[in-house]
Enzyme design. Sequence first.
Site, short mmCIF file in Angstrom:
data_model
loop_
_atom_site.label_atom_id
_atom_site.label_comp_id
_atom_site.label_asym_id
_atom_site.label_seq_id
_atom_site.Cartn_x
_atom_site.Cartn_y
_atom_site.Cartn_z
N GLU A 54 -14.10 -18.58 -44.95
CA GLU A 54 -15.12 -18.55 -43.87
C GLU A 54 -15.63 -17.12 -43.75
OE1 GLU A 54 -16.85 -20.54 -41.56
OE2 GLU A 54 -17.65 -18.57 -41.07
N GLY A 113 -39.96 -27.50 -28.35
CA GLY A 113 -39.20 -28.59 -28.95
C GLY A 113 -38.44 -29.37 -27.89
N ILE A 127 -31.49 -30.17 -28.75
CA ILE A 127 -31.17 -28.82 -28.27
C ILE A 127 -32.10 -28.45 -27.11
CG2 ILE A 127 -31.19 -26.36 -28.89
CD1 ILE A 127 -30.13 -27.11 -31.63
N ALA A 161 -21.71 -32.95 -35.53
CA ALA A 161 -20.37 -32.42 -35.83
C ALA A 161 -19.42 -33.53 -36.26
CB ALA A 161 -19.83 -31.72 -34.59
N HIS A 202 -11.20 -52.42 -12.99
CA HIS A 202 -12.11 -52.27 -11.85
C HIS A 202 -11.50 -51.31 -10.84
CE1 HIS A 202 -15.05 -53.38 -8.82
NE2 HIS A 202 -14.05 -53.53 -7.94
#
Length: 472
Positions: free
Chosen positions: A34, A189, A193, A327, A451
Amino acid sequence: MAKEYDLVVVGGGIGGYSGAIKAAKEGLSVALVESDLIGGTCLNRGCIPTKAYLKSAEMVRKFQDMSEFGIVADDKYKIDFTRIIDRKDKIVQTLRNGVSALLKMNKIDYFNGEGSVLGTSIFTPKSGSVMIKPNDGSDEIVLTPKNVLIATGSRPTSLPTVQVDEKNILTSNGILQMTELPESITIIGGGVIGVEWASLLNDLGVKVTIVEFQDRLIINENPKVSNQLKNEFEKRGIEVNLSTKVQSAAIDNGQTTVTAQKGDKGISFEAEKILVAVGRKPNVENIGLEAAGVEFTRKGIKVDEFYQTTAENIYAVGDVIPTVQLAHVAAKESELVVDKILEREVIPLDYDNIARGIYTFPEIASVGLVDGKASDGANAKKGQFDFKFNGKSMIQGELVGQVEMFTDIKTDDVIGLSIVGPHATDMISEGALGIYLNASPEEFGDTVHPHPTLSEAIMEAANDTFGMSVNK
Ligand code: NAD
């Protein structure tokens, strides 16, 4: 002498670490590389930190409604954004530590550095060795794995005419670095997101304007749900501009201006900040794909239904391939890769039946076909139950929303579930399981639901398919 592994994973996000851990649990020798922080986008710059902010935003709403619950307090409250950030950071850090601990527990060799796949050479006769440039500046390391899994993820894109500086014009990365709340923001947008940030910033007192090119928000949900979210947003004072195409953005004296076109009219939007949320692109650069013979396009690495790339024994999963950028999809794809490596029979993932969640207020979740049509285009039967008739919703003081269940008329199988309302993102898994097991609405309805719970709304929607919802 290069060290040998059964599997080397490049990329330590949820796709990468899930695959690495499963492979190690199956007894394979595994290394993970990573270049940044373990946990990737979802844990460090995506799902987790934004959901932590959304929880703080929810607390503001709860505080405002407190008198309805008989709690009388001073009307005044203060938003301490520093503490909201600290809480978010603690959650992210704890989860990151958790992933690191899991890597150790499972004896996965972890390398913090830039990994790239190598082509063939005299030293590496087979393509697919992995070279690592360690972040600590130490010598390059070459690993020779039997298999490679590329899970390098994606990054935010912008529009060619909108220059992101991550100070005034932000992406979903830069906005998480913000240490003070702006007075106002224009969000370019109205996808997932965009609407999640719109919801949370509105709760935190920021004046929010959304500018969306399509004629509705969240285009992947059904039109009814898109309209419902727009109405709920507008009630809360969020300005929603649809069918409006952003053309450019400028910064002047700490203020931003977005210029857009709506039909034949030009409009502009002024605000302190801009968030650009127009999609994400795959991280395919500088990881040696060309040299290793791994083909890719603008949309990501080419893979078959078992995530095998065009190079032998090199697999790819998650946002770096052209499947849905979620994800939980990345995690599942990587687990299937491990099964494939172990030569088990793998049933390809059914992407139509992956549950999706949007963590706005109200929450939105769906699975399967939710536009009223079966896969052959025939009309689906629909059952619906509104949360305003559900006891637990009343108790919680959250009456907005409904469950809609869609059933294929020919097979009597449930093919889709759409939930708008409290805990929609948790409850959707019942629909995902039912669809996976080819359940009928009768089977959903016959299952006794406790319930009072919100989940009764799913049972009632199922029974409503044949006109038998008791509380409707
Ligand atoms: P998106 O594709 O969901 O939405 C981008 C929106 O920008 C679209 O609606 C598009 O019409 C609009 N747009 C594009 N150009 C425009 C222009 N010139 N003017 C105005 N509007 C314009 O992308 P996103 O919201 O950036 O999300 C990226 C990815 O991350 C998605 O795949 C999403 O599923 C994933 N994600 C998922 C979650 C979740 O599951 N809760 C949360 C965050 C992100």
